[in-house]
Design a protein around this motif. Structure first.
Motif, mmCIF file in Angstrom:
data_model
loop_
_atom_site.group_PDB
_atom_site.id
_atom_site.type_symbol
_atom_site.label_atom_id
_atom_site.label_comp_id
_atom_site.label_asym_id
_atom_site.label_seq_id
_atom_site.Cartn_x
_atom_site.Cartn_y
_atom_site.Cartn_z
ATOM 1 N N ALA A 53 0.848 -1.191 0.000
ATOM 2 C CA ALA A 53 0.000 0.000 0.000
ATOM 3 C C ALA A 53 0.880 1.236 0.000
ATOM 4 O O ALA A 53 1.907 1.287 0.689
ATOM 5 N N VAL A 54 0.482 2.234 -0.789
ATOM 6 C CA VAL A 54 1.171 3.521 -0.842
ATOM 7 C C VAL A 54 0.143 4.607 -0.557
ATOM 8 O O VAL A 54 -0.884 4.698 -1.248
ATOM 9 N N PHE A 55 0.407 5.416 0.464
ATOM 10 C CA PHE A 55 -0.427 6.580 0.763
ATOM 11 C C PHE A 55 0.374 7.805 0.339
ATOM 12 O O PHE A 55 1.355 8.169 0.992
ATOM 13 N N HIS A 56 -0.045 8.428 -0.755
ATOM 14 C CA HIS A 56 0.700 9.553 -1.322
ATOM 15 C C HIS A 56 0.094 10.859 -0.821
ATOM 16 O O HIS A 56 -0.870 11.386 -1.389
ATOM 17 N N ALA A 58 6.410 9.944 -11.151
ATOM 18 C CA ALA A 58 7.534 9.044 -10.867
ATOM 19 C C ALA A 58 7.111 7.930 -9.910
ATOM 20 O O ALA A 58 7.492 6.763 -10.085
ATOM 21 N N LEU A 59 6.308 8.267 -8.913
ATOM 22 C CA LEU A 59 5.864 7.268 -7.944
ATOM 23 C C LEU A 59 4.911 6.262 -8.590
ATOM 24 O O LEU A 59 5.002 5.045 -8.342
ATOM 25 N N LEU A 60 4.015 6.760 -9.434
ATOM 26 C CA LEU A 60 3.090 5.864 -10.132
ATOM 27 C C LEU A 60 3.836 4.907 -11.062
ATOM 28 O O LEU A 60 3.517 3.714 -11.142
ATOM 29 N N ASP A 61 4.830 5.432 -11.765
ATOM 30 C CA ASP A 61 5.584 4.567 -12.672
ATOM 31 C C ASP A 61 6.384 3.517 -11.904
ATOM 32 O O ASP A 61 6.560 2.387 -12.377
ATOM 33 N N ALA A 62 6.871 3.874 -10.731
ATOM 34 C CA ALA A 62 7.586 2.900 -9.914
ATOM 35 C C ALA A 62 6.642 1.799 -9.445
ATOM 36 O O ALA A 62 7.017 0.616 -9.419
ATOM 37 N N CYS A 63 5.418 2.158 -9.094
ATOM 38 C CA CYS A 63 4.424 1.148 -8.713
ATOM 39 C C CYS A 63 4.067 0.271 -9.913
ATOM 40 O O CYS A 63 3.873 -0.948 -9.779
ATOM 41 N N ARG A 64 3.989 0.881 -11.074
ATOM 42 C CA ARG A 64 3.723 0.132 -12.306
ATOM 43 C C ARG A 64 4.813 -0.903 -12.555
ATOM 44 O O ARG A 64 4.538 -2.063 -12.907
ATOM 45 N N LEU A 65 6.064 -0.515 -12.345
ATOM 46 C CA LEU A 65 7.182 -1.436 -12.529
ATOM 47 C C LEU A 65 7.123 -2.568 -11.517
ATOM 48 O O LEU A 65 7.381 -3.729 -11.854
ATOM 49 N N PHE A 90 -3.078 2.228 -3.877
ATOM 50 C CA PHE A 90 -2.454 3.546 -4.030
ATOM 51 C C PHE A 90 -3.496 4.596 -3.661
ATOM 52 O O PHE A 90 -4.440 4.838 -4.410
ATOM 53 N N PHE A 91 -3.325 5.213 -2.475
ATOM 54 C CA PHE A 91 -4.230 6.283 -2.052
ATOM 55 C C PHE A 91 -3.599 7.622 -2.393
ATOM 56 O O PHE A 91 -2.455 7.903 -2.014
#
Length: 342
Positions: free
Chosen positions: A75-78, A104-111, A122-123
């Motif tokens: 889980a990522v709380f942005h 950048a954070l979204l692309d890292a989660c995509r990877l 992803f919040f």
């Protein structure tokens, strides 16, 4: 469960981490560790001393590879963001801190998902600053779930663009994204920041500490607010909702208490007495007033109540919440006597 919180040294990030530690689980899964990422480390000893907490500091966009290498994250709380006033005075800072870092954070989660891990929750913390009155589409008196966002500030534009990115990355299966539009949070503890809405905390926080504070808008200005506790509770409910219960991929408006600045000050006087109120001045600031006036103050929503979310009942209770959790910051002798803190 491994959780990453960006903006982890901010008061919402710290509050969210504390709530998660107290619960011990998210979505029915035990929490093993929480990483707090921010420009600086949080100073809460009780928080950072918990063995489940780790801290990473640095510019978010540049630091994303380091953060993701410490994963994978379930889980990522942005929550990290440059605030409204900063974005108006420093255009490049706003683009970097809000748009570039989020991408950048979204692309890292995509990877991470491409490497075989389950798409992370992803919040994204959006804002009611996505709304405004456009010449072609005037802002209605009451904002509903289907009201079209037409931001009138750089900050609002950034938040709306990021909402759409979260929705599209969710559509593609890269993340399980949830965006929620937060109301102005009052009363915020700590020092003033660059947010145009900062006075909605400073009007009460500073006088309770024996310091002067200014109201830059008309006292009849109505605002939509939520206490820290109500805001954090809303974040957790949205994060734990099923995709069906959340309802599509569009950002949800969290509940709002609509109140005028005048009525906020009346509630303040009723709680702490007239003496601290003498520290409040009313000198207009056209720049702040223009930004605040563009934000909606009244909401009518079906989605939030369907998730069991309700607004704070009154501003007196919001003030009492601040005193309960931050009584040490109330140093004005008259306020302390009135509140029974002496």
């Amino acid at each position: 469960m491994n959780i990453l919180i960006t903006g982890g040294a901010g008061f919402l990030g710290r509050g969210l981490a504390t709530a998660l530690l107290q619960r011990g689980q998210l979505g029915g899964r035990n929490i093993e560790r929480i990483m707090l990422a921010d420009l600086v480390a949080p100073q809460d000893t009780a928080l950072v001393d918990d063995e489940r907490i780790s801290v990473s500091t640095g510019d978010l966009q540049a630091h994303v590879p380091v953060l993701m290498a410490a994963g994978p994250w379930d889980a990522v709380f942005h929550l990290a963001s440059a605030v409204s006033g900063e974005c108006e005075t420093n255009f490049d800072l706003g683009l970097h801190a809000n748009l570039d870092s989020t991408r950048a954070l979204l692309d890292a989660c995509r990877l991470q998902t491409a490497e075989g891990h389950a798409p992370p929750l992803f919040f994204f913390s959006s804002s009611v600053a996505v709304y405004g009155s456009d010449a072609a589409i005037p802002l209605p008196a009451v904002v509903r779930d289907d009201t079209l966002p037409t931001p009138q500030s750089s900050y609002g534009i950034h938040k709306f663009v990021c909402e759409q990115l979260v929705a599209d990355y969710t559509r593609k299966g890269f993340i399980d994204g949830r965006a929620a539009r937060l109301m102005t949070v009052s009363v915020r503890p700590g020092r003033p920041n660059g947010a145009a809405s900062g006075f909605l905390s400073g009007l009460f926080r500073e006088p309770m500490a024996g310091q002067r504070s200014n109201c830059p808008v008309s006292l009849d200005t109505e605002v939509a607010i939520a206490s820290p506790a109500t805001t954090i509770a809303g974040i957790l409910v949205v994060a734990e909702a099923t995709r069906e219960a959340f309802g599509g991929r569009t950002a949800i408006n969290l509940p709002a208490l609509t109140v005028s600045v005048r009525d906020m000050l009346h509630a303040f006087e009723a709680l702490v007495g007239a003496e601290p109120l003498t520290l409040v001045t009313c000198e207009p600031d056209d720049g702040i007033a223009r930004i605040v006036a563009a934000w909606p103050s009244r909401f009518e929503s079906q989605r939030a109540p369907a998730l069991g979310l309700t607004p704070d009942p009154d501003f007196g209770g919001v003030l009492q919440q601040y005193v309960q959790h931050h009584g040490e910051a109330v140093t004005h002798p008259g306020a302390r006597a009135r509140l029974g803190l002496v």
